[in-house]
Design an enzyme around this catalytic site. Structure first.
Site, PDB file in Angstrom:
ATOM      1  N   GLU A 133       0.793  -1.239   0.000  1.00 18.77           N
ATOM      2  CA  GLU A 133       0.000   0.000   0.000  1.00 18.77           C
ATOM      3  C   GLU A 133       0.825   1.289   0.000  1.00 18.77           C
ATOM      4  OE1 GLU A 133      -2.760  -0.463   3.264  1.00 18.77           O
ATOM      5  OE2 GLU A 133      -3.708  -2.207   2.356  1.00 18.77           O
ATOM      6  N   ASN A 174       2.099  -5.031  -3.220  1.00 21.41           N
ATOM      7  CA  ASN A 174       0.707  -5.407  -2.935  1.00 21.41           C
ATOM      8  C   ASN A 174      -0.131  -4.159  -2.619  1.00 21.41           C
ATOM      9  OD1 ASN A 174      -1.135  -7.668  -2.326  1.00 21.41           O
ATOM     10  ND2 ASN A 174      -1.069  -6.951  -0.196  1.00 21.41           N
ATOM     11  N   HIS A 210     -10.463  -6.613  -1.840  1.00 18.02           N
ATOM     12  CA  HIS A 210     -11.497  -6.473  -0.807  1.00 18.02           C
ATOM     13  C   HIS A 210     -12.687  -5.861  -1.537  1.00 18.02           C
ATOM     14  CE1 HIS A 210      -8.829  -7.677   2.329  1.00 18.02           C
ATOM     15  NE2 HIS A 210      -7.927  -6.797   1.923  1.00 18.02           N
ATOM     16  N   GLU A 239      -5.843 -10.996  -1.198  1.00 17.98           N
ATOM     17  CA  GLU A 239      -6.600 -10.817   0.057  1.00 17.98           C
ATOM     18  C   GLU A 239      -8.096 -10.810  -0.212  1.00 17.98           C
ATOM     19  OE1 GLU A 239      -5.328  -7.430   2.363  1.00 17.98           O
ATOM     20  OE2 GLU A 239      -3.227  -7.692   1.793  1.00 17.98           O
ATOM     21  N   ASP A 241     -11.948 -10.913  -0.386  1.00 14.47           N
ATOM     22  CA  ASP A 241     -13.208 -11.156   0.315  1.00 14.47           C
ATOM     23  C   ASP A 241     -14.277 -10.322  -0.382  1.00 14.47           C
ATOM     24  OD1 ASP A 241     -12.411  -8.673   1.355  1.00 14.47           O
ATOM     25  OD2 ASP A 241     -12.214  -9.400   3.405  1.00 14.47           O
TER      26      ASP A 241
HETATM   27  C1  XIL Z   1      -5.960  -6.562   8.357  1.00 16.69           C
HETATM   28  C2  XIL Z   1      -6.197  -7.778   9.231  1.00 16.69           C
HETATM   29  O1  XIL Z   1      -7.077  -8.638   8.570  1.00 16.69           O
HETATM   30  C3  XIL Z   1      -6.758  -7.356  10.576  1.00 16.69           C
HETATM   31  O2  XIL Z   1      -6.864  -8.473  11.441  1.00 16.69           O
HETATM   32  C4  XIL Z   1      -5.854  -6.296  11.201  1.00 16.69           C
HETATM   33  O3  XIL Z   1      -6.406  -5.847  12.416  1.00 16.69           O
HETATM   34  C5  XIL Z   1      -5.659  -5.136  10.241  1.00 16.69           C
HETATM   35  O4  XIL Z   1      -5.152  -5.611   9.015  1.00 16.69           O
HETATM   36  N1  XIL Z   1      -4.935  -4.744   3.698  1.00 16.69           N
HETATM   37  C6  XIL Z   1      -3.860  -5.514   4.108  1.00 16.69           C
HETATM   38  C7  XIL Z   1      -4.019  -6.432   5.268  1.00 16.69           C
HETATM   39  O5  XIL Z   1      -2.819  -5.527   3.436  1.00 16.69           O
HETATM   40  O6  XIL Z   1      -2.822  -6.613   5.976  1.00 16.69           O
HETATM   41  C8  XIL Z   1      -5.120  -5.978   6.190  1.00 16.69           C
HETATM   42  O7  XIL Z   1      -5.303  -6.972   7.181  1.00 16.69           O
HETATM   43  C9  XIL Z   1      -6.393  -5.731   5.411  1.00 16.69           C
HETATM   44  C10 XIL Z   1      -6.193  -4.660   4.371  1.00 16.69           C
END
Ligand code: XIL
Length: 328
Positions: A133, A174, A210, A239, A241
Protein backbone atom coordinates in the site's frame (compact mmCIF):
# COMPACT_ATOMS: atom_id res chain seq x y z
CA UNK A 1 -17.55 -40.57 3.55
CA UNK A 2 -18.17 -38.15 0.75
CA UNK A 3 -16.25 -38.78 -2.43
CA UNK A 4 -16.77 -35.25 -3.66
CA UNK A 5 -13.53 -33.41 -4.15
CA UNK A 6 -12.49 -30.58 -1.87
CA UNK A 7 -11.72 -27.07 -3.03
CA UNK A 8 -8.06 -27.84 -2.45
CA UNK A 9 -8.23 -30.87 -4.72
CA UNK A 10 -10.08 -28.96 -7.42
CA UNK A 11 -7.42 -26.23 -7.30
CA UNK A 12 -4.46 -28.59 -7.18
CA UNK A 13 -5.78 -30.58 -10.14
CA UNK A 14 -5.70 -27.40 -12.11
CA UNK A 15 -2.29 -26.17 -10.91
CA UNK A 16 -4.08 -23.37 -9.15
CA UNK A 17 -3.35 -22.03 -5.69
CA UNK A 18 -6.33 -21.26 -3.50
CA UNK A 19 -5.30 -19.76 -0.19
CA UNK A 20 -6.48 -18.38 3.12
CA UNK A 21 -5.05 -15.83 5.53
CA UNK A 22 -4.58 -17.50 8.91
CA UNK A 23 -4.39 -16.49 12.56
CA UNK A 24 -2.22 -18.57 14.90
CA UNK A 25 -4.65 -18.36 17.79
CA UNK A 26 -7.50 -19.89 15.81
CA UNK A 27 -5.19 -22.60 14.46
CA UNK A 28 -4.28 -23.54 18.03
CA UNK A 29 -7.72 -23.33 19.58
CA UNK A 30 -10.26 -24.30 16.94
CA UNK A 31 -9.98 -27.77 15.37
CA UNK A 32 -12.65 -26.94 12.76
CA UNK A 33 -10.63 -23.94 11.64
CA UNK A 34 -7.45 -26.02 11.48
CA UNK A 35 -9.23 -28.72 9.52
CA UNK A 36 -10.84 -26.37 7.01
CA UNK A 37 -7.52 -24.58 6.49
CA UNK A 38 -5.71 -27.84 5.83
CA UNK A 39 -8.32 -29.66 3.77
CA UNK A 40 -9.67 -26.86 1.63
CA UNK A 41 -6.65 -24.70 0.79
CA UNK A 42 -3.24 -25.29 -0.75
CA UNK A 43 -1.83 -21.85 0.06
CA UNK A 44 -1.59 -19.80 3.26
CA UNK A 45 -0.48 -16.43 4.48
CA UNK A 46 -0.27 -15.14 8.04
CA UNK A 47 -3.01 -12.50 8.35
CA UNK A 48 -1.09 -10.42 10.90
CA UNK A 49 1.77 -12.42 12.41
CA UNK A 50 4.47 -11.26 9.97
CA UNK A 51 3.65 -7.58 10.21
CA UNK A 52 6.19 -5.38 11.94
CA UNK A 53 4.02 -4.59 14.96
CA UNK A 54 3.33 -8.18 16.05
CA UNK A 55 6.91 -9.23 15.17
CA UNK A 56 8.79 -6.47 16.99
CA UNK A 57 7.85 -6.14 20.66
CA UNK A 58 10.86 -3.87 21.22
CA UNK A 59 13.47 -2.22 18.98
CA UNK A 60 15.98 -5.05 19.35
CA UNK A 61 13.78 -8.10 19.77
CA UNK A 62 11.58 -10.29 17.62
CA UNK A 63 8.70 -12.56 18.53
CA UNK A 64 8.34 -15.20 15.85
CA UNK A 65 6.01 -17.52 17.79
CA UNK A 66 2.83 -16.93 15.80
CA UNK A 67 4.53 -16.46 12.44
CA UNK A 68 6.45 -19.72 12.91
CA UNK A 69 3.24 -21.56 13.83
CA UNK A 70 1.52 -20.49 10.62
CA UNK A 71 4.50 -20.98 8.33
CA UNK A 72 5.16 -24.43 9.86
CA UNK A 73 1.50 -25.34 9.39
CA UNK A 74 1.79 -24.40 5.74
CA UNK A 75 4.97 -26.38 5.17
CA UNK A 76 3.80 -29.44 7.06
CA UNK A 77 0.69 -29.52 4.93
CA UNK A 78 2.46 -28.97 1.65
CA UNK A 79 1.07 -25.51 1.01
CA UNK A 80 2.41 -22.49 -0.84
CA UNK A 81 3.32 -19.83 1.72
CA UNK A 82 2.99 -16.09 1.11
CA UNK A 83 4.74 -13.72 3.52
CA UNK A 84 2.78 -10.57 4.37
CA UNK A 85 4.28 -7.97 4.75
CA UNK A 86 7.71 -6.34 5.20
CA UNK A 87 7.10 -2.62 4.66
CA UNK A 88 3.77 -0.97 5.45
CA UNK A 89 2.57 2.24 7.07
CA UNK A 90 0.06 0.41 9.30
CA UNK A 91 0.53 -2.02 12.19
CA UNK A 92 3.93 -0.69 13.12
CA UNK A 93 5.17 -1.42 16.67
CA UNK A 94 3.80 0.86 19.38
CA UNK A 95 7.25 1.91 20.56
CA UNK A 96 7.89 3.20 17.05
CA UNK A 97 5.78 6.30 17.68
CA UNK A 98 8.03 7.55 20.43
CA UNK A 99 11.24 6.71 18.61
CA UNK A 100 13.20 9.81 17.65
CA UNK A 101 15.21 8.40 14.74
CA UNK A 102 17.44 9.91 12.12
CA UNK A 103 16.87 8.96 8.48
CA UNK A 104 19.99 6.80 8.59
CA UNK A 105 18.81 4.96 11.67
CA UNK A 106 15.48 4.24 10.04
CA UNK A 107 17.21 2.93 6.94
CA UNK A 108 19.40 0.64 9.03
CA UNK A 109 16.43 -0.51 11.06
CA UNK A 110 14.48 -1.46 7.93
CA UNK A 111 17.47 -3.22 6.39
CA UNK A 112 18.02 -5.29 9.54
CA UNK A 113 14.32 -6.06 9.75
CA UNK A 114 14.12 -7.31 6.18
CA UNK A 115 17.37 -9.26 6.42
CA UNK A 116 16.32 -10.97 9.65
CA UNK A 117 12.75 -11.80 8.71
CA UNK A 118 13.35 -12.87 5.11
CA UNK A 119 16.46 -14.75 6.25
CA UNK A 120 14.59 -16.72 8.90
CA UNK A 121 12.09 -18.02 6.36
CA UNK A 122 14.55 -18.47 3.50
CA UNK A 123 13.55 -22.07 2.96
CA UNK A 124 9.89 -21.81 3.96
CA UNK A 125 8.30 -18.70 2.44
CA UNK A 126 7.70 -18.82 -1.30
CA UNK A 127 6.63 -15.25 -1.95
CA UNK A 128 6.79 -11.95 -0.08
CA UNK A 129 4.61 -8.87 -0.13
CA UNK A 130 7.70 -6.71 0.20
CA UNK A 131 5.90 -3.37 0.11
CA UNK A 132 2.23 -2.93 0.96
CA UNK A 133 0.00 0.00 0.00
CA UNK A 134 2.65 2.56 -0.96
CA UNK A 135 0.27 4.42 -3.25
CA UNK A 136 -2.41 6.73 -1.88
CA UNK A 137 -5.95 6.73 -3.25
CA UNK A 138 -5.24 9.80 -5.41
CA UNK A 139 -2.31 8.03 -7.07
CA UNK A 140 0.50 9.91 -5.35
CA UNK A 141 3.07 8.09 -3.25
CA UNK A 142 1.71 7.78 0.26
CA UNK A 143 3.51 9.91 2.83
CA UNK A 144 4.65 7.25 5.26
CA UNK A 145 7.55 7.15 7.71
CA UNK A 146 9.47 5.21 5.07
CA UNK A 147 8.76 7.71 2.32
CA UNK A 148 9.48 10.70 4.53
CA UNK A 149 12.89 9.36 5.51
CA UNK A 150 14.04 7.71 2.29
CA UNK A 151 11.88 9.01 -0.55
CA UNK A 152 10.71 6.72 -3.35
CA UNK A 153 13.99 4.84 -3.02
CA UNK A 154 12.64 3.01 0.01
CA UNK A 155 10.87 0.68 -2.39
CA UNK A 156 14.06 -0.03 -4.33
CA UNK A 157 15.95 -0.73 -1.13
CA UNK A 158 13.29 -2.98 0.37
CA UNK A 159 13.16 -5.18 -2.73
CA UNK A 160 16.96 -5.27 -3.01
CA UNK A 161 17.39 -6.22 0.65
CA UNK A 162 14.82 -8.99 0.35
CA UNK A 163 16.42 -10.35 -2.83
CA UNK A 164 19.89 -10.26 -1.21
CA UNK A 165 18.83 -12.68 1.52
CA UNK A 166 16.52 -14.88 -0.49
CA UNK A 167 17.11 -14.97 -4.24
CA UNK A 168 14.56 -17.79 -4.56
CA UNK A 169 11.47 -16.08 -3.16
CA UNK A 170 9.17 -14.15 -5.49
CA UNK A 171 8.85 -10.51 -4.49
CA UNK A 172 5.55 -8.64 -4.80
CA UNK A 173 4.20 -5.14 -4.52
CA UNK A 174 0.71 -5.41 -2.93
CA UNK A 175 -2.17 -2.90 -2.85
CA UNK A 176 -5.93 -2.41 -2.56
CA UNK A 177 -8.34 -0.52 -4.81
CA UNK A 178 -6.28 -1.37 -7.87
CA UNK A 179 -8.11 -4.51 -9.00
CA UNK A 180 -9.51 -3.03 -12.21
CA UNK A 181 -8.29 -0.26 -14.49
CA UNK A 182 -8.61 2.98 -12.53
CA UNK A 183 -6.61 5.98 -11.41
CA UNK A 184 -4.93 4.05 -8.63
CA UNK A 185 -3.95 1.03 -10.71
CA UNK A 186 -2.64 3.46 -13.36
CA UNK A 187 -0.42 5.04 -10.71
CA UNK A 188 0.77 1.63 -9.51
CA UNK A 189 1.50 0.64 -13.08
CA UNK A 190 3.65 3.76 -13.51
CA UNK A 191 5.42 3.15 -10.20
CA UNK A 192 6.25 -0.47 -11.03
CA UNK A 193 7.40 0.52 -14.49
CA UNK A 194 9.84 2.97 -12.88
CA UNK A 195 11.08 0.27 -10.50
CA UNK A 196 11.66 -2.12 -13.40
CA UNK A 197 13.51 0.58 -15.36
CA UNK A 198 15.80 0.95 -12.34
CA UNK A 199 16.35 -2.85 -12.29
CA UNK A 200 14.70 -3.24 -8.92
CA UNK A 201 14.18 -6.97 -8.28
CA UNK A 202 10.39 -7.15 -8.31
CA UNK A 203 8.57 -10.23 -9.61
CA UNK A 204 4.94 -9.41 -9.26
CA UNK A 205 1.98 -7.41 -8.12
CA UNK A 206 -0.64 -8.48 -5.59
CA UNK A 207 -4.19 -7.22 -6.07
CA UNK A 208 -5.95 -7.38 -2.70
CA UNK A 209 -9.59 -7.61 -3.88
CA UNK A 210 -11.50 -6.47 -0.81
CA UNK A 211 -14.65 -6.30 -2.87
CA UNK A 212 -18.35 -5.51 -2.87
CA UNK A 213 -20.71 -7.96 -4.55
CA UNK A 214 -22.61 -6.71 -7.57
CA UNK A 215 -19.88 -4.30 -8.55
CA UNK A 216 -17.47 -6.47 -10.44
CA UNK A 217 -16.08 -5.52 -13.80
CA UNK A 218 -14.33 -8.69 -14.94
CA UNK A 219 -13.30 -7.27 -18.31
CA UNK A 220 -11.51 -4.37 -16.73
CA UNK A 221 -9.90 -6.69 -14.16
CA UNK A 222 -8.63 -8.95 -16.96
CA UNK A 223 -7.26 -5.95 -18.86
CA UNK A 224 -5.55 -4.73 -15.70
CA UNK A 225 -3.97 -8.12 -14.99
CA UNK A 226 -2.75 -8.36 -18.57
CA UNK A 227 -1.07 -4.97 -18.58
CA UNK A 228 0.96 -5.89 -15.49
CA UNK A 229 1.82 -9.24 -17.06
CA UNK A 230 2.96 -7.39 -20.17
CA UNK A 231 5.47 -5.57 -17.98
CA UNK A 232 6.86 -9.02 -17.15
CA UNK A 233 5.22 -9.16 -13.71
CA UNK A 234 3.29 -12.04 -12.19
CA UNK A 235 -0.14 -11.11 -10.83
CA UNK A 236 -1.75 -12.74 -7.78
CA UNK A 237 -4.99 -12.08 -5.95
CA UNK A 238 -3.82 -11.74 -2.40
CA UNK A 239 -6.60 -10.82 0.06
CA UNK A 240 -9.94 -11.56 -1.53
CA UNK A 241 -13.21 -11.16 0.32
CA UNK A 242 -16.58 -10.14 -1.09
CA UNK A 243 -19.13 -8.43 1.15
CA UNK A 244 -22.51 -6.99 0.21
CA UNK A 245 -23.25 -3.29 0.59
CA UNK A 246 -25.33 -2.84 3.77
CA UNK A 247 -27.54 -0.14 2.26
CA UNK A 248 -27.98 -1.85 -1.09
CA UNK A 249 -28.61 -5.54 -0.45
CA UNK A 250 -29.70 -7.64 -3.40
CA UNK A 251 -32.50 -10.17 -3.12
CA UNK A 252 -30.08 -13.05 -2.81
CA UNK A 253 -26.86 -11.69 -1.32
CA UNK A 254 -25.14 -15.08 -1.14
CA UNK A 255 -25.80 -15.74 -4.82
CA UNK A 256 -24.53 -12.28 -5.70
CA UNK A 257 -21.39 -12.93 -3.69
CA UNK A 258 -20.92 -16.30 -5.37
CA UNK A 259 -21.22 -14.67 -8.80
CA UNK A 260 -18.47 -12.23 -7.95
CA UNK A 261 -16.11 -14.97 -6.79
CA UNK A 262 -16.91 -17.06 -9.86
CA UNK A 263 -16.25 -14.21 -12.26
CA UNK A 264 -12.90 -13.46 -10.72
CA UNK A 265 -11.78 -17.10 -10.70
CA UNK A 266 -12.75 -17.25 -14.37
CA UNK A 267 -10.69 -14.14 -15.06
CA UNK A 268 -7.76 -15.80 -13.27
CA UNK A 269 -8.03 -18.91 -15.39
CA UNK A 270 -8.29 -16.85 -18.56
CA UNK A 271 -5.27 -14.69 -17.75
CA UNK A 272 -3.03 -17.34 -16.15
CA UNK A 273 -3.16 -15.66 -12.79
CA UNK A 274 -2.68 -18.84 -10.76
CA UNK A 275 -3.00 -17.74 -7.13
CA UNK A 276 -6.03 -16.46 -5.24
CA UNK A 277 -5.87 -16.02 -1.46
CA UNK A 278 -9.04 -15.33 0.54
CA UNK A 279 -8.67 -13.05 3.56
CA UNK A 280 -9.67 -15.58 6.22
CA UNK A 281 -11.07 -19.10 6.44
CA UNK A 282 -14.68 -18.55 7.47
CA UNK A 283 -17.06 -15.66 8.15
CA UNK A 284 -16.37 -16.04 11.87
CA UNK A 285 -12.78 -14.98 11.27
CA UNK A 286 -13.23 -12.06 8.87
CA UNK A 287 -11.44 -8.85 9.72
CA UNK A 288 -14.55 -6.91 8.67
CA UNK A 289 -16.16 -7.74 12.01
CA UNK A 290 -13.58 -5.69 13.87
CA UNK A 291 -13.74 -2.51 11.88
CA UNK A 292 -16.59 -0.16 12.67
CA UNK A 293 -15.72 1.92 9.68
CA UNK A 294 -16.43 -1.02 7.40
CA UNK A 295 -19.20 -2.68 9.35
CA UNK A 296 -21.51 0.26 8.71
CA UNK A 297 -21.14 -0.21 4.99
CA UNK A 298 -20.14 -3.86 4.43
CA UNK A 299 -21.90 -7.04 5.52
CA UNK A 300 -19.69 -9.18 7.72
CA UNK A 301 -19.92 -12.46 5.81
CA UNK A 302 -17.45 -12.12 2.91
CA UNK A 303 -15.76 -15.55 2.87
CA UNK A 304 -16.29 -19.04 1.41
CA UNK A 305 -17.39 -20.75 4.66
CA UNK A 306 -20.08 -19.56 7.07
CA UNK A 307 -19.77 -19.19 10.84
CA UNK A 308 -20.32 -22.92 11.31
CA UNK A 309 -17.75 -23.84 8.63
CA UNK A 310 -20.45 -24.85 6.18
CA UNK A 311 -19.48 -24.17 2.57
CA UNK A 312 -21.45 -21.28 1.07
CA UNK A 313 -22.67 -20.77 -2.52
CA UNK A 314 -19.42 -18.86 -3.04
CA UNK A 315 -17.49 -22.02 -2.17
CA UNK A 316 -19.40 -24.01 -4.78
CA UNK A 317 -18.88 -21.23 -7.31
CA UNK A 318 -15.10 -21.16 -6.84
CA UNK A 319 -14.82 -24.94 -6.85
CA UNK A 320 -17.15 -25.22 -9.84
CA UNK A 321 -15.15 -22.69 -11.83
CA UNK A 322 -11.89 -24.46 -10.98
CA UNK A 323 -13.18 -27.89 -11.85
CA UNK A 324 -14.93 -26.67 -14.97
CA UNK A 325 -18.30 -28.01 -13.82
CA UNK A 326 -19.99 -24.69 -13.14
CA UNK A 327 -21.42 -23.05 -16.19
CA UNK A 328 -24.08 -20.87 -14.61
C1 XIL B 1 -5.96 -6.56 8.36
C2 XIL B 1 -6.20 -7.78 9.23
O1 XIL B 1 -7.08 -8.64 8.57
C3 XIL B 1 -6.76 -7.36 10.58
O2 XIL B 1 -6.86 -8.47 11.44
C4 XIL B 1 -5.85 -6.30 11.20
O3 XIL B 1 -6.41 -5.85 12.42
C5 XIL B 1 -5.66 -5.14 10.24
O4 XIL B 1 -5.15 -5.61 9.01
N1 XIL B 1 -4.94 -4.74 3.70
C6 XIL B 1 -3.86 -5.51 4.11
C7 XIL B 1 -4.02 -6.43 5.27
O5 XIL B 1 -2.82 -5.53 3.44
O6 XIL B 1 -2.82 -6.61 5.98
C8 XIL B 1 -5.12 -5.98 6.19
O7 XIL B 1 -5.30 -6.97 7.18
C9 XIL B 1 -6.39 -5.73 5.41
C10 XIL B 1 -6.19 -4.66 4.37
Amino acid sequence: MSTEQTLREAATNRDFRIGAALAARALRSDPSYWKAARNEFNAVTPENALKMGPLRPSPHTYDFTDADAIVDFGRENDMYVRGHTLVWHNQKPEWFQAWDYTDDQLRKFLRDHIHTVVGRYRSSIDAWDVVNEAVADDGTLRETVWYDALGEEYLDLAFQWAREVNPEADLYYNDYGADAINEKSDAIYDLLERLLERDVPIDGVGLQFHALAGRSDPESVAENIRRFQDLGLDVQITEMDVANAVDDQPEDPLAEQADYYREIVEVCLETDCDTLVTWGVHDGSTWLRNFKDFSKRYTDDPLLFDDGYEPKPAYDAVKGALSGTDRS
